[in-house]
Design a protein around this motif. Structure first.
Motif, PDB file in Angstrom:
ATOM      1  N   GLY A 177       0.794  -1.224   0.000  1.00 37.77           N
ATOM      2  CA  GLY A 177       0.000   0.000   0.000  1.00 37.77           C
ATOM      3  C   GLY A 177       0.826   1.274   0.000  1.00 37.77           C
ATOM      4  N   ALA A 178       2.141   1.159   0.216  1.00 40.42           N
ATOM      5  CA  ALA A 178       3.001   2.346   0.144  1.00 40.42           C
ATOM      6  C   ALA A 178       3.051   2.851  -1.291  1.00 40.42           C
ATOM      7  CB  ALA A 178       4.405   2.010   0.638  1.00 40.42           C
ATOM      8  N   GLU A 179       3.227   4.145  -1.443  1.00 41.52           N
ATOM      9  CA  GLU A 179       3.306   4.709  -2.794  1.00 41.52           C
ATOM     10  C   GLU A 179       4.646   4.406  -3.444  1.00 41.52           C
ATOM     11  OE1 GLU A 179       3.066   9.078  -5.036  1.00 41.52           O
ATOM     12  OE2 GLU A 179       2.396   8.854  -2.963  1.00 41.52           O
ATOM     13  N   ARG A 180       5.710   4.426  -2.640  1.00 42.99           N
ATOM     14  CA  ARG A 180       7.059   4.199  -3.154  1.00 42.99           C
ATOM     15  C   ARG A 180       7.941   3.775  -1.982  1.00 42.99           C
ATOM     16  NH1 ARG A 180       9.180   6.034  -7.962  1.00 42.99           N
ATOM     17  NH2 ARG A 180       7.233   7.183  -8.268  1.00 42.99           N
ATOM     18  N   ILE A 181       8.847   2.825  -2.210  1.00 42.05           N
ATOM     19  CA  ILE A 181       9.722   2.381  -1.135  1.00 42.05           C
ATOM     20  C   ILE A 181      11.164   2.332  -1.607  1.00 42.05           C
ATOM     21  CG2 ILE A 181       7.901   0.979  -0.072  1.00 42.05           C
ATOM     22  CD1 ILE A 181       9.363  -1.503  -1.148  1.00 42.05           C
ATOM     23  N   ASP A 182      12.066   2.376  -0.647  1.00 40.83           N
ATOM     24  CA  ASP A 182      13.481   2.145  -0.912  1.00 40.83           C
ATOM     25  C   ASP A 182      13.676   0.639  -1.006  1.00 40.83           C
ATOM     26  OD1 ASP A 182      16.303   1.594  -0.430  1.00 40.83           O
ATOM     27  OD2 ASP A 182      16.466   3.727   0.017  1.00 40.83           O
ATOM     28  N   VAL A 239       8.914 -12.162  -1.535  1.00 43.48           N
ATOM     29  CA  VAL A 239       8.674 -10.972  -2.345  1.00 43.48           C
ATOM     30  C   VAL A 239       9.383 -11.150  -3.681  1.00 43.48           C
ATOM     31  CG1 VAL A 239       8.492  -9.516  -0.285  1.00 43.48           C
ATOM     32  CG2 VAL A 239      10.705  -9.729  -1.457  1.00 43.48           C
ATOM     33  N   ALA A 240       9.085 -10.293  -4.642  1.00 37.67           N
ATOM     34  CA  ALA A 240       9.700 -10.415  -5.965  1.00 37.67           C
ATOM     35  C   ALA A 240       9.742  -9.039  -6.624  1.00 37.67           C
ATOM     36  CB  ALA A 240       8.920 -11.396  -6.836  1.00 37.67           C
ATOM     37  N   LEU A 241      10.563  -8.941  -7.648  1.00 38.87           N
ATOM     38  CA  LEU A 241      10.564  -7.760  -8.516  1.00 38.87           C
ATOM     39  C   LEU A 241       9.997  -8.181  -9.861  1.00 38.87           C
ATOM     40  CD1 LEU A 241      14.012  -6.029  -7.823  1.00 38.87           C
ATOM     41  CD2 LEU A 241      11.833  -5.744  -6.645  1.00 38.87           C
ATOM     42  N   LEU A 242       8.992  -7.445 -10.346  1.00 37.45           N
ATOM     43  CA  LEU A 242       8.344  -7.755 -11.613  1.00 37.45           C
ATOM     44  C   LEU A 242       8.302  -6.517 -12.489  1.00 37.45           C
ATOM     45  CD1 LEU A 242       7.257 -10.302 -10.048  1.00 37.45           C
ATOM     46  CD2 LEU A 242       5.167 -10.041 -11.385  1.00 37.45           C
ATOM     47  N   PRO A 243       8.396  -6.693 -13.815  1.00 38.62           N
ATOM     48  CA  PRO A 243       8.172  -5.561 -14.710  1.00 38.62           C
ATOM     49  C   PRO A 243       6.791  -4.954 -14.435  1.00 38.62           C
ATOM     50  CG  PRO A 243       9.076  -7.406 -15.923  1.00 38.62           C
ATOM     51  CD  PRO A 243       8.739  -7.924 -14.554  1.00 38.62           C
ATOM     52  N   GLU A 244       6.683  -3.645 -14.590  1.00 38.39           N
ATOM     53  CA  GLU A 244       5.466  -2.926 -14.189  1.00 38.39           C
ATOM     54  C   GLU A 244       4.205  -3.509 -14.815  1.00 38.39           C
ATOM     55  OE1 GLU A 244       3.778   1.655 -13.927  1.00 38.39           O
ATOM     56  OE2 GLU A 244       5.555   1.211 -15.128  1.00 38.39           O
ATOM     57  N   THR A 245       4.218  -3.764 -16.117  1.00 37.08           N
ATOM     58  CA  THR A 245       3.012  -4.261 -16.784  1.00 37.08           C
ATOM     59  C   THR A 245       2.543  -5.572 -16.173  1.00 37.08           C
ATOM     60  OG1 THR A 245       3.600  -3.208 -18.877  1.00 37.08           O
ATOM     61  CG2 THR A 245       2.053  -5.040 -18.971  1.00 37.08           C
ATOM     62  N   CYS A 247       3.246  -6.801 -13.133  1.00 41.55           N
ATOM     63  CA  CYS A 247       2.809  -6.621 -11.754  1.00 41.55           C
ATOM     64  C   CYS A 247       1.390  -6.049 -11.730  1.00 41.55           C
ATOM     65  CB  CYS A 247       3.771  -5.698 -11.022  1.00 41.55           C
ATOM     66  SG  CYS A 247       3.797  -5.915  -9.224  1.00 41.55           S
ATOM     67  N   ARG A 248       1.117  -5.081 -12.589  1.00 37.73           N
ATOM     68  CA  ARG A 248      -0.222  -4.476 -12.647  1.00 37.73           C
ATOM     69  C   ARG A 248      -1.265  -5.489 -13.122  1.00 37.73           C
ATOM     70  NH1 ARG A 248       0.758  -0.193  -9.485  1.00 37.73           N
ATOM     71  NH2 ARG A 248       2.189   1.328 -10.419  1.00 37.73           N
ATOM     72  N   ALA A 249      -0.851  -6.441 -13.958  1.00 36.36           N
ATOM     73  CA  ALA A 249      -1.801  -7.427 -14.476  1.00 36.36           C
ATOM     74  C   ALA A 249      -2.380  -8.291 -13.361  1.00 36.36           C
ATOM     75  CB  ALA A 249      -1.129  -8.309 -15.523  1.00 36.36           C
ATOM     76  N   TRP A 250      -1.610  -8.478 -12.278  1.00 40.25           N
ATOM     77  CA  TRP A 250      -2.082  -9.309 -11.164  1.00 40.25           C
ATOM     78  C   TRP A 250      -2.277  -8.492  -9.886  1.00 40.25           C
ATOM     79  CZ3 TRP A 250       2.165 -11.767 -13.998  1.00 40.25           C
ATOM     80  CH2 TRP A 250       1.725 -12.787 -14.845  1.00 40.25           C
ATOM     81  N   HIS A 251      -2.598  -7.197 -10.034  1.00 41.12           N
ATOM     82  CA  HIS A 251      -2.652  -6.315  -8.872  1.00 41.12           C
ATOM     83  C   HIS A 251      -3.732  -6.707  -7.862  1.00 41.12           C
ATOM     84  CE1 HIS A 251      -5.849  -4.607 -11.397  1.00 41.12           C
ATOM     85  NE2 HIS A 251      -6.346  -4.099 -10.289  1.00 41.12           N
ATOM     86  N   ARG A 252      -4.715  -7.507  -8.295  1.00 42.96           N
ATOM     87  CA  ARG A 252      -5.765  -7.921  -7.355  1.00 42.96           C
ATOM     88  C   ARG A 252      -5.265  -8.977  -6.372  1.00 42.96           C
ATOM     89  NH1 ARG A 252      -8.328  -7.254 -12.248  1.00 42.96           N
ATOM     90  NH2 ARG A 252     -10.032  -5.739 -12.301  1.00 42.96           N
ATOM     91  N   ASP A 253      -4.190  -9.659  -6.728  1.00 44.94           N
ATOM     92  CA  ASP A 253      -3.676 -10.731  -5.878  1.00 44.94           C
ATOM     93  C   ASP A 253      -2.498 -10.293  -5.017  1.00 44.94           C
ATOM     94  OD1 ASP A 253      -5.484 -12.624  -7.070  1.00 44.94           O
ATOM     95  OD2 ASP A 253      -4.135 -12.713  -8.798  1.00 44.94           O
ATOM     96  N   VAL A 254      -1.786  -9.277  -5.472  1.00 45.25           N
ATOM     97  CA  VAL A 254      -0.585  -8.830  -4.762  1.00 45.25           C
ATOM     98  C   VAL A 254      -0.594  -7.299  -4.682  1.00 45.25           C
ATOM     99  CG1 VAL A 254       0.816 -10.815  -5.455  1.00 45.25           C
ATOM    100  CG2 VAL A 254       0.722  -8.791  -6.926  1.00 45.25           C
ATOM    101  N   SER A 255       0.333  -6.768  -3.900  1.00 45.92           N
ATOM    102  CA  SER A 255       0.501  -5.318  -3.816  1.00 45.92           C
ATOM    103  C   SER A 255       1.690  -4.905  -4.679  1.00 45.92           C
ATOM    104  CB  SER A 255       0.742  -4.907  -2.363  1.00 45.92           C
ATOM    105  OG  SER A 255       0.950  -3.510  -2.268  1.00 45.92           O
ATOM    106  N   CYS A 256       1.497  -3.922  -5.542  1.00 46.16           N
ATOM    107  CA  CYS A 256       2.545  -3.434  -6.445  1.00 46.16           C
ATOM    108  C   CYS A 256       3.026  -2.071  -5.945  1.00 46.16           C
ATOM    109  CB  CYS A 256       2.013  -3.296  -7.869  1.00 46.16           C
ATOM    110  SG  CYS A 256       1.268  -4.792  -8.521  1.00 46.16           S
ATOM    111  N   VAL A 257       4.304  -1.970  -5.646  1.00 45.33           N
ATOM    112  CA  VAL A 257       4.850  -0.743  -5.071  1.00 45.33           C
ATOM    113  C   VAL A 257       6.045  -0.283  -5.901  1.00 45.33           C
ATOM    114  CG1 VAL A 257       5.797   0.351  -3.006  1.00 45.33           C
ATOM    115  CG2 VAL A 257       4.115  -1.501  -2.786  1.00 45.33           C
TER     116      VAL A 257
END
Length: 303
Positions: A177-182, A239-245, A247-257
């Motif tokens: 739910g954070a807008e941006r993280i380090d 946790v994982a790092l995913l390309p933006e597109t 990550c957004r495709a599965w945003h209902r299952d995970v949180s994208c930050v």
């Protein structure tokens, strides 16, 4: 050696059981055993090691299995192309792709291209980037969609997409739910990542992003598919790092930050032959290019 023998061999090699293979082929087991033995005699090599309890492939059998699959696929494609030609169709475009292209506009491009080119059929073949380069060199595909990487001589590439990685977090994660993280805030978290041989480029990019943030990721789990990685994150396994597109495709299952650091980008390139690329490949690339530049509101590709 004919196509029937290859089909029989592939069935046995995949089932590793003559009874199951015979049932799959709707023939008797003795007839199948006879044909396999005949194939081995024609080739002068042993393809299978069998006894009363098991069936195993020899090294030669492993090689033939891969080649037989390719030959049977090409034969089926030739049959379909011939049939379409007899029915007045124009032809076929063979496109290789990495799986992430399914979420980056490829299905939309296929539908648009076939609608604008009546009689043309697009045949998709999922391969990793290196396999696509080899297939393009051998004339097995007409165009490919790959991650960034060094291409062999005779091929050219065009950048279609470059986008940042996002942090893919479980819904209940402390930073969800954070807008941006380090990114460094995840230094003590278990990561889920590809095995390097499955996707060397993406593996190295993600490691580089973490190292640039001051830590080496603790890789707890490995998975070969993006969908599997997201499912594991959703189950709070890491946790994982995913390309933006993606990550957004599965945003209902995970949180994208979003990540505060500006790191390496995820890139998708189209690859074609330098000399005499097919006109269909050029036309398909133009269709996908139009979608990627925002000329189609249904596209999920973003520049």
């Amino acid at each position: 050696m004919d196509l029937k023998q290859l089909r029989y061999f592939v069935a046995v090699a995949e089932e590793l059981h003559f009874g199951r293979a015979a049932a799959r082929l709707f023939i008797s087991q003795p007839a199948l055993s006879f044909d396999i033995k005949k194939l081995e005699e024609q080739l002068g090599i042993q393809l299978l090691v069998r006894n009363n309890k098991s069936v195993k492939l020899t090294a030669a059998g492993q090689v033939l299995l891969e080649e037989a699959r390719n030959l049977l696929l090409q034969a089926e494609q030739a049959r379909r192309l011939t049939l379409r030609s007899a029915q007045g169709a124009l032809g076929r475009l063979r496109a290789g792709f990495v799986s992430s292209m399914l979420y980056r506009g490829l299905p939309t491009a296929v539908s648009r291209f076939e609608a604008e080119h009546p009689g043309m059929e697009v045949v998709l073949q999922e391969m990793n980037s290196a396999e696509q380069a080899q297939a393009l060199q051998r004339g097995q595909i007409d165009i490919g969609f790959v991650h960034r990487g060094t291409l062999p001589a005779g091929l050219r590439s065009e950048l279609l997409l470059a986008e940042p990685f996002l942090c893919c977090l479980p819904p209940g994660h402390r930073l969800a739910g954070a807008e941006r993280i380090d990114l460094g805030e995840l230094r003590d978290e278990p990561f889920i990542l590809f095995p390097r041989p499955a996707a060397p480029h993406y593996h190295d990019l993600i490691i580089a992003c973490c190292v640039a943030a001051g830590f080496s990721p603790q890789i707890r789990h490995e998975a070969r598919l993006w969908q599997t990685i997201v499912a594991m994150v959703a189950q709070d396994m890491g946790v994982a790092l995913l390309p933006e597109t993606l990550c957004r495709a599965w945003h209902r299952d995970v949180s994208c930050v979003a990540i505060r650091q500006r790191g390496e980008l995820s890139e998708i390139h189209a690859i074609l032959a330098v000399e005499n690329p097919s006109q269909a490949a050029e036309d398909f690339l133009a269709t996908l290019r139009a979608l990627s530049t925002g000329h189609d509101t249904d596209s999920v590709i973003t520049p």
